[in-house]
Write an enzyme that holds these catalytic residues in place. Structure first.
Site, PDB file in Angstrom:
ATOM      1  N   SER A   1       0.720  -0.728  -0.320  1.00  0.00           N
ATOM      2  CA  SER A   1       0.139  -0.014   0.097  1.00  0.00           C
ATOM      3  C   SER A   1       0.539   1.374  -0.018  1.00  0.00           C
ATOM      4  CB  SER A   1      -0.588  -0.080   1.828  1.00  0.00           C
ATOM      5  OG  SER A   1      -0.084   0.343   2.555  1.00  0.00           O
ATOM      6  N   ASP A   2       0.072   2.328  -0.711  1.00  0.00           N
ATOM      7  CA  ASP A   2       1.407   3.621  -0.766  1.00  0.00           C
ATOM      8  C   ASP A   2       0.601   4.204   1.463  1.00  0.00           C
ATOM      9  OD1 ASP A   2       2.280   6.226  -0.032  1.00  0.00           O
ATOM     10  OD2 ASP A   2       1.159   6.881  -2.171  1.00  0.00           O
ATOM     11  N   TRP A   3       1.522   4.663   1.762  1.00  0.00           N
ATOM     12  CA  TRP A   3       1.460   4.976   3.320  1.00  0.00           C
ATOM     13  C   TRP A   3       0.685   5.612   4.179  1.00  0.00           C
ATOM     14  CZ3 TRP A   3       5.201   2.218   1.110  1.00  0.00           C
ATOM     15  CH2 TRP A   3       6.641   1.568   2.561  1.00  0.00           C
ATOM     16  N   GLY A   4      -0.783   4.417   4.061  1.00  0.00           N
ATOM     17  CA  GLY A   4      -1.722   4.628   5.026  1.00  0.00           C
ATOM     18  C   GLY A   4      -2.974   5.266   3.961  1.00  0.00           C
ATOM     19  N   ALA A   5      -2.459   3.969   2.837  1.00  0.00           N
ATOM     20  CA  ALA A   5      -3.609   4.182   1.484  1.00  0.00           C
ATOM     21  C   ALA A   5      -4.990   2.926   2.322  1.00  0.00           C
ATOM     22  CB  ALA A   5      -3.314   3.914   0.646  1.00  0.00           C
TER      23      ALA A   5
END
Length: 766
Positions: A231-235
């Site tokens: 995941s993108d960070w926090g996605a």
């Protein structure tokens, strides 16, 4: 480690241990399971340099990082059009990763530049998927040669920063395949990155982090991706749904709520444990491969890395204007260097890609070194700088450059008047373009704009050097003689620009994006800067040069444009066939001559145009390119090989790439607007499977289906008689496209009932 051993490990794991591997340990590390000998891997931000944070990890570049080589950004390197150069950069980045025990570098970014206002465009290569994908692929190969994994990002249709966690990109399937997914497809198939990073946004209603069409149907089934999805960070939206869709690793872990949700879903029977096992298998395969690729005692040659960065920027800088051959400069002249960026250079974008450089060359210092005692160099600041300009951790959100400083402008004018030539350094401060928000307009700050205007009024020999991560408008262009687009050039910004200015390097970059005359001319200007989170890609296939071609809109500088201190001639275009079948290869050759008096490099571009398309298609599309080096008066033959995909479009009914039979024109060009040579070839195209008919299928579908036409022929003739229409005429073709076949019941002079109509349709489909 082989598959059997990994599967054996998974059998030994508890449910909790398996779920734990689906998120990180902290901001940058995956988890270990010591009892089973499972190591952690470490990740770090990129893509144009290593952002390893010693402590206090974050994904916005707020906390300081360890020193690393800051290479030119992707938007800069793309202008080199040099795949081997990009591979060299990837290799150099891999060396630094190994030295700092980094297993995965978060890059490259392969998203397309839908709008020049996107705040993160400096991290992306191009508006064209062919160019973007070829560069991204070589970048990954360079990293892999050093045993370092890449994270190809941001997958997919992540083309703005505003509402990036909430935006829903509404894109039709053909546009997705031909543009936004196409920029990733070749990279995945040809380079097989260790990971693919899913984007924050939703795609057609579903978050990318839980989009099974994206992460499984396309990435795994269609493209054969072998790594794991991160995941993108926090996605991550809903973790167990993401896991089922094909998201293996969540970053960062937060309070490990994602792990708990996976365990709960398995225990409640809502998630098949086999799905979890497969995710762990994919993840561990990459972990062990990267662990085995560790290189001990790797050392970084800082000077060599800086030299690579400098040469890369020299290859990428674009000469946009050179009236009266004002460039290259004569170092015996009195040169006024003006603009705060000359002393405190703007050399990278803001956000998670922020690099603390080992060193930083200032243009002013490097110009003074070259001039030495031969001439005279004076300096004037000219405009306000952001309070944090030139620093490597703080991120300003307002620009002092917008505040007009008349005193600084007056001082700059006085300096310019006393010189033979004025070189103004201007562009966009970090507050204008950074991760997290988009630009509001295409202008440079007021202080920069007024400085150029004032100096050029008193100094006829004015040159502008731009440092910016994306296109700007230039109402001042006609008042200056020279223009250099240096983009965001990394730590060697000063030395590379100085080399270009004085001709120590011959400019050979060409734009990888279009520079529009005004924001209103851009493809998505109407709906880009809105407060709506539903983002409709109404321009469809027409972004970048595809749009400007179709609308016949004049541009400031076209895609693929760039000047040199020498000149090139093109001749002898040759196609090895004038007719071919869809699976044949077409070989194209052309001679390129350097007709100037100095060595240089030319970027040869090949575009393909379908002469008479039935499908909606861009007028022409880039399908091949190469960069060649030529001594003065030398000539080389360039050869391209074109396969089926070069001519195909994506058919949403067939779910495949198809070619229409017909004539295709091969254009050899210096830019998208400068076609030099053209020749044509006839291709016998794909045998398209006829779609199933229904009551509201068009007459066009009916008559194009041989079986259907025979069955319906009496009733079709009745329609012709009723309306006295010739289907081959323009009126007839329009009628065929717009008339549903159910109207045979109402209008055919040969009677047909509803039951008969449905029976014939069923027979056709059977």
């Amino acid at each position: 480690m082989d598959t059997n051993k990994i599967e054996a490990l998974i059998k030994e794991m508890t449910l909790e241990e398996k779920a734990s591997l689906c998120s990180g340990q902290d901001h940058w590390h995956s988890k270990t399971i010591e009892r089973l000998g499972i190591p952690a891997i470490r990740m770090s931000d990129g893509p144009h340099g290593l952002r390893k944070q010693a402590q206090g990890g974050d994904h916005l570049g707020l906390n300081k990082s360890l020193p690393a080589t800051c290479f030119p950004t992707a938007t800069t390197l793309a202008c080199s059009w040099d795949t081997e150069l990009i591979k060299t950069i990837g290799n150099a980045l891999g060396i630094e990763c190994q030295a700092e025990h980094i297993d995965i570098l978060l890059g490259p970014g392969a998203n397309l530049k839908r709008s020049p206002l996107c705040g993160r465009n400096f991290e992306y290569f191009s508006e064209d998927p062919y160019l973007s994908s070829r560069l991204a692929s070589k970048y990954i190969h360079g990293l892999k040669e050093q045993g370092v994994g890449a994270s190809l990002k941001h997958f997919a249709a992540n083309n703005q920063e505003n509402f990036r966690f909430l935006a829903d990109s509404i894109v039709d399937e053909r546009t997705l395949r031909e543009l936004y997914l196409n920029s990733f497809e070749f990279v995945v198939k040809e380079a097989q990155p260790a990971t693919v990073m899913c984007a924050y946004n939703r795609l057609n209603g579903t978050y990318c982090s839980e989009n099974s069409y994206l992460l499984t149907d396309v990435l795994r089934t269609d493209w054969g991706f072998e790594g794991f999805v991160i995941s993108d960070w926090g996605a991550v939206n809903k973790r167990s749904m993401g896991l089922e869709a094909g998201l293996e690793l969540e970053m960062p872990p937060g309070n490990f709520e994602g792990d708990k949700s996976i365990i709960k879903a398995v225990k409640e029977g809502k998630l098949n444990e086999e799905v979890l096992d497969l995710a762990v298998k994919r993840f561990l395969t990459v972990v062990f491969d990267l662990n085995e690729a560790h290189k001990e005692n790797m050392r970084v040659d800082i000077e060599k890395q800086h030299e690579i960065a400098m040469k890369a920027l020299c290859e990428s800088i674009v000469l946009l204007k050179n009236e009266d051959d004002i460039l290259p400069l004569d170092k015996s002249n009195a040169i006024a260097v003006i603009g705060g960026f000359a002393k405190q250079p703007r050399f990278q974008g803001g956000g998670s890609s922020y690099v603390m450089p080992y060193q930083l060359d200032s243009p002013l210092d490097e110009i003074q070194k070259i001039v030495g005692d031969f001439g005279k160099v004076t300096y004037s600041q000219g405009y306000n700088l952001d309070s944090t300009e030139g620093r490597y951790s703080d991120h300003p959100f307002s620009s002092a450059s917008d505040e007009l400083n008349e005193t600084l402008i007056d001082q700059a004018v006085a300096t310019a008047e006393k010189a033979d030539i004025a070189v103004i350094f201007a562009g966009l401060p970090e507050s204008y373009e950074t991760e997290g928000y988009d630009r509001l307009h295409l202008d440079i700050p007021l202080g920069h704009k007024e400085l150029i205007k004032a100096v050029s009024q008193v100094q006829k020999n004015t040159i502008v050097v731009l440092n910016n991560g994306a296109p700007v408008i230039m109402p001042w262009l006609n008042s200056v003689k020279g223009l250099i687009e240096a983009y965001l050039g990394g730590q060697s910004t000063g030395s590379a620009i100085a080399n270009i200015l004085f001709g120590l390097s011959n400019p050979c970059g060409k734009l990888a994006e279009t520079f529009p005359l005004r924001i209103e001319d851009t493809p998505c200007s109407i709906d880009f800067l809105t407060e709506e989170t539903e983002v409709k890609y109404n321009e469809n296939l027409f972004i970048g040069y595809r749009y400007y071609d179709a609308k016949k809109i004049e541009t400031l500088f076209p895609f693929g444009f760039g000047l040199s201190y020498t000149n090139y001639a093109y001749s002898n275009l040759h196609l090895d066939k004038d007719r071919l079948n869809e699976n044949d290869l077409l070989t194209v050759s052309v001679d390129i001559s350097n007709i100037g008096d100095r060595a240089g490099k030319e970027i040869v571009q090949l575009y393909i145009q379908q002469a008479s398309p039935k499908q909606t298609r861009p007028i022409k599309e880039l399908k091949a390119f190469t960069k060649i080096s030529l001594e003065a008066n030398a000539c080389k033959t360039v050869t391209f090989s074109l396969d089926k995909r070069a001519f195909a479009y994506y058919d949403v009914t067939a779910k495949d790439w198809l070619i229409e039979s017909g004539e295709y024109i091969i254009h050899i060009a210096k830019s998208s607007q400068d076609i030099i040579l053209s020749s044509s070839v006839y291709i016998e195209g794909s045998k398209k499977t006829s779609p199933l008919l229904h009551r509201n299928s068009s007459f066009a579908e009916l008559v194009s289906n041989e079986k259907a036409y025979k069955l319906f022929e009496p009733y079709i003739e009745g329609i012709k008689e009723k309306f006295m229409i010739d289907f081959e005429s323009e009126r007839g073709k329009s009628f065929l496209k717009g008339q549903p076949i159910r109207t045979l019941i109402s209008y055919s002079t040969v009677p047909i009932s509803e039951d008969k109509l449905l029976a014939l349709i069923e027979e056709v489909n059977r």
